[in-house]
Design an enzyme around this catalytic site. Structure first.
Site, short mmCIF file in Angstrom:
data_model
loop_
_atom_site.label_atom_id
_atom_site.label_comp_id
_atom_site.label_asym_id
_atom_site.label_seq_id
_atom_site.Cartn_x
_atom_site.Cartn_y
_atom_site.Cartn_z
N ARG A 1 63.57 34.64 -35.53
CA ARG A 1 63.52 34.69 -34.02
C ARG A 1 62.45 33.31 -33.73
NH1 ARG A 1 61.38 41.13 -33.23
NH2 ARG A 1 63.44 41.90 -33.58
N ARG B 1 59.96 34.43 -27.36
CA ARG B 1 59.14 34.55 -26.27
C ARG B 1 57.56 33.89 -26.44
NH1 ARG B 1 58.88 40.64 -24.98
NH2 ARG B 1 59.55 40.82 -27.30
N TYR C 1 72.55 51.53 -32.88
CA TYR C 1 72.37 51.29 -31.35
C TYR C 1 73.70 51.83 -30.39
CZ TYR C 1 68.74 48.03 -32.35
OH TYR C 1 67.68 47.57 -33.07
N ARG D 1 64.56 31.27 -20.13
CA ARG D 1 64.98 32.43 -19.84
C ARG D 1 64.55 33.05 -18.33
NH1 ARG D 1 65.11 36.90 -18.04
NH2 ARG D 1 64.70 38.92 -18.97
N ASP E 1 72.30 37.28 -30.11
CA ASP E 1 71.83 38.82 -30.32
C ASP E 1 73.11 39.29 -31.25
OD1 ASP E 1 69.65 40.40 -29.47
OD2 ASP E 1 71.41 41.67 -29.39
#
Length: 357
Positions: free
Chosen positions: A27, A31, A154, A40, A77
């Site tokens: 990652r 963020r 998921y 973003r 992703d």
């Protein structure tokens, strides 16, 4: 194949001499970077950012502009494949991924079509082509997918859940339906990773984020079996020019020997694993990636450097180690602490001449 200016990562994977231990960060475009947050916001949503090749290229390259990293990883992703299968993926602030159409029956699974990556996932491939062009051989580019088991958790649950009770229920009550889903996902992942390789990825990684929730027998039957299938298919498709495969099963340190038999080239480990022990268990045929606890990056410079020194010492001399975190970097990490980390790895692992066991 583009000639690389910095091939430390590939050399370490092959246990060839390296002047320093290579480092990249899971990652690494994320963020914790203010420039990522700005892009973003400009994109409007996480999925809009993923599906815009130009913006995905921009954020992929952002950490390389700041830090002397030894690899880039495409910004995407793991859930793009389920989205391409028509499950309607959204990322909700504070909740994470949510599927509009979760899989709740055998009929739902039977109706799933395997996506053509050149059509429904073309935005990922276009991003890889753009990134490859912009990198111009500076460092290798890593492509990735989620493991079939992790994707299925998921898809059945409909979103994130620490225990994923619905897939556990299906495993017990409808194992054949679950195997049908995992088989389809393995085919989809193999197709997508191969397309990423054809588009320019020089290493690919399989994120088996939730494999560690299984017992040993179920891990072998429901996770590792399908990962082996993917690696085998990639080997056949790229026999003339093999591309290394990194396998990461979070909380899977007890299965290193089983993972080593999957024919992967690198096993990524979390911070619960002792690198010296792991190295003895898998031998020098398999490279190891890891394994700093991400929380260390919120501590002082002296703590970060001491932990880097400990991990490098724990692995020992010789090539075959890729420094990384034991999981993804967290949003609260100060970017300047990442600069400290990268400098510490390169400085403390430096050898006056190239070295190997």
């Amino acid at each position: 194949m583009i000639e690389l200016k910095n091939d430390r990562l590939l050399r370490a994977i092959r246990h060839q001499p390296v002047d320093r231990t290579p480092i990249w960060i899971m990652r690494q475009a994320g963020r914790y970077l203010p420039e990522y947050r700005a892009v973003r916001q400009r994109a409007g949503s996480f999925m809009a950012l993923c599906k815009n090749p130009e913006l995905a290229c921009e954020v992929t390259l952002q950490p390389l502009a700041r830090f002397s990293l030894d690899a880039a990883i495409v910004f995407s992703d793991i859930l793009t494949i389920p989205d391409a299968m028509g499950l309607g993926l959204q990322f909700i602030e504070g909740k994470g991924p949510i599927f509009a159409k979760p899989l709740r029956s055998e009929k739902d699974i039977q109706n799933l079509a395997i996506p053509d990556p050149d059509i429904s996932l073309r935005y990922v491939l276009d991003a890889i082509r753009l990134i490859t062009r912009e990198l111009a051989g500076k460092v290798p580019l890593i492509g990735f997918c989620g493991s079939p088991w992790t994707l299925a958790t998921y898809m059945i649950e409909g979103g994130a859940n620490k225990s994923f009770p619905l897939i556990q229920k299906m495993l017990q009550e409808q194992p054949q339906a679950l195997h049908q889903l995992l088989h389809k996902l393995a085919e989809a992942v193999a197709l997508h990773l191969d397309a990423q390789i054809k588009s320019g990825a020089q290493v690919v990684m399989i994120f088996d984020t939730w494999g560690g929730m299984l017992n040993t027998a179920d891990y072998q039957a429901y996770s590792l079996h399908y990962i082996r299938q993917i690696i085998r298919e990639l080997g056949v498709k790229n026999a003339a020019s093999p591309v290394p495969v990194v396998l990461f099963t979070k909380a899977g340190g007890q299965w290193l020997e089983l993972m080593a038999e999957s024919q992967c080239d690198v096993i990524a480990v979390d911070w619960l694993v002792n690198l010296k022990d792991a190295r003895q268990r898998v031998g020098n045929k398999i490279a190891l990636q890891g394994n700093l606890n991400p929380t260390i990056l919120c501590q002082t410079e002296s703590v970060i450097r001491a932990e880097v020194a400990r991990i490098l010492t724990e692995y020992g001399s010789g090539s075959g180690h890729i420094f990384n975190l034991g999981h993804g970097i967290t949003p609260e990490v100060p970017p300047e602490h990442v600069a400290i980390l990268v400098d510490a790895v390169h400085t403390l692992s430096h050898r006056d001449s190239k070295w190997i066991d």
